[in-house]
Design an enzyme around this catalytic site. Structure first.
Site, mmCIF file in Angstrom:
data_model
loop_
_atom_site.group_PDB
_atom_site.id
_atom_site.type_symbol
_atom_site.label_atom_id
_atom_site.label_comp_id
_atom_site.label_asym_id
_atom_site.label_seq_id
_atom_site.Cartn_x
_atom_site.Cartn_y
_atom_site.Cartn_z
ATOM 1 C CE LYS A 1 -2.684 2.325 4.167
ATOM 2 N NZ LYS A 1 -1.975 1.142 4.601
ATOM 3 C CB SER B 1 -0.964 0.021 1.187
ATOM 4 O OG SER B 1 -0.277 0.217 2.391
#
Length: 144
Positions: A98, A58
């Site tokens: 993230k 990701s």
């Protein structure tokens, strides 16, 4: 992307280090004797650094250096982060790596890889910043 915390094994070794910048353009000779560096001290810089292994894609991106599956992350454990920081966040008991974004309508955890969804942090979520990613260590891959 998940993380695996690595257990430190103290093996401080000094390594040769050339502090002169290596050109990424035309080649130039290195006219300097090496200094010596303890890479653990260089990467950590403080006692609140831990190392983690990234899992997943990701945070892999063609637009920035990115974090690949299996990379080692040098993470400063702190409960504070600024918008734009790459963080390890704990959301409802699960950890993720993230980029932290803040907009007038909420807090978001944004992946670097466009194939993954942006995660909005809701008021009902249990959320905390576990740490800031300070360095990414990854093995270079051969070009196809």
């Amino acid at each position: 992307m998940q993380i695996q915390i690595l257990t430190p094994k103290h093996s401080h070794k000094l390594r040769p280090y050339f502090s002169v910048a290596i050109p990424a353009g035309p080649a130039a000779p290195i006219q300097q004797d090496p200094e010596w560096i303890d890479i653990d001290d260089y990467l950590s810089g403080s006692d609140d650094i831990v190392y983690c292994r990234a899992s997943g894609l990701s945070m892999k991106s063609k637009m920035e250096a990115g974090i690949d599956d299996g990379d080692i992350l040098a993470v400063q454990q702190t409960g504070f982060a600024n918008p734009g920081d790459v963080v390890i966040a704990e959301v409802n008991g699960e950890y993720t790596v993230k980029r932290l974004r803040h907009h007038s309508h909420g807090l978001y955890l944004v992946p670097a890889n466009e194939d993954y969804p942006i995660r909005r942090v809701d008021r009902t979520d249990s959320f905390r910043v576990w740490g800031l990613v300070r360095y990414v260590i990854h093995k270079m891959k051969r070009a196809a």
